[in-house]
Design a protein around this motif. Structure first.
Motif, short mmCIF file in Angstrom:
data_model
loop_
_atom_site.label_atom_id
_atom_site.label_comp_id
_atom_site.label_asym_id
_atom_site.label_seq_id
_atom_site.Cartn_x
_atom_site.Cartn_y
_atom_site.Cartn_z
N GLU A 1 0.97 -1.40 0.06
CA GLU A 1 0.05 -0.03 -0.03
C GLU A 1 0.83 1.19 -0.04
O GLU A 1 0.49 2.36 -0.62
N THR B 1 4.20 1.48 -1.09
CA THR B 1 5.18 1.38 -2.21
C THR B 1 4.46 1.62 -3.37
O THR B 1 5.14 2.10 -4.34
N GLY B 2 3.27 1.05 -3.73
CA GLY B 2 2.45 1.02 -4.99
C GLY B 2 3.11 0.08 -5.76
O GLY B 2 3.87 -0.99 -5.46
#
Length: 209
Positions: free
Chosen positions: A31, A33-34
């Motif tokens: 969530e 870091t993407g």
């Protein structure tokens, strides 16, 4: 058995989804870091030679040395073996790295065959060459061969990231992290990407450069 090969961002995303469902801490990390990077590289002699060049020097110094080697045409086995010490030193190689470069050039590694070789055998074959350690061999398997289920527990950033993400009392040593990573199979290479990405995010949040 070679196992799954990571070829595209979709492969990485599949592994990340599996990790998030398997381990809630990875879900939290992802969530933050993407999407994770693909980070695939070519395979072959020059990739391992570049790893030798990069040992114990800064990223900027390694790039400068590699640039000089490319300019001098010193990135293929025959070129390394045909160059004298003076030419290799002029490119920036130390005496020890000259020895390592020549050892790699004479190792007779069949790089195409490594693509079909089990990871454990890849690591064994590569670490027979002076100057190529387990970490370098595992990183080669991960990014140049695209192996989905390889990890590099000797990496200090992975150790520190695991400490932060899993709230461990201290940074896990290589053996402990290797055992810990067994639970992330068959996507250990994606777990490594997630931990590296989380490391950068967590350190930025702490205000550490």
């Amino acid at each position: 058995m070679v196992g799954r090969i990571i070829e595209t961002e979709a492969c990485v995303a599949e592994g990340a989804e599996w990790l998030a469902q398997t381990e809630p801490r990875f879900a939290c990390a992802l969530e933050l870091t993407g999407p994770l990077p693909l980070r695939r590289r070519p395979d072959g002699f020059d990739q391992l030679l570049g790893a030798i060049v990069s040992q114990q020097v800064s990223v900027a110094a390694a790039r400068a040395i590699w640039g000089r080697m490319e300019t001098a045409g010193l990135t293929a086995p025959a070129a390394i073996l045909g160059a004298d010490d003076e030419a290799l030193r002029a490119a920036g190689l130390s005496r020890q790295k000259i020895r390592y470069a020549r050892a790699l050039a004479t190792a007779g590694i069949d790089y195409a065959a490594l693509r079909e070789t089990p990871t454990e055998e890849v690591v064994k074959r590569l670490t027979e060459v002076p100057g190529i350690g387990v970490w370098t061999a595992e990183i080669y398997a991960m990014f140049s061969l695209g192996r989905a289920d390889v990890f590099a527990p000797g990496d200090l950033a992975l150790q520190e990231s695991a400490r932060m993400l899993f709230a461990l009392p201290e940074r896990p040593k290589e053996r402990a992290l290797r055992e810990m990573a067994a639970a992330w199979s068959p996507w250990r290479a994606v777990a490594a990407r997630a931990l590296w990405a989380y490391y950068r995010v967590a350190k930025d949040r702490e205000g550490v450069a």
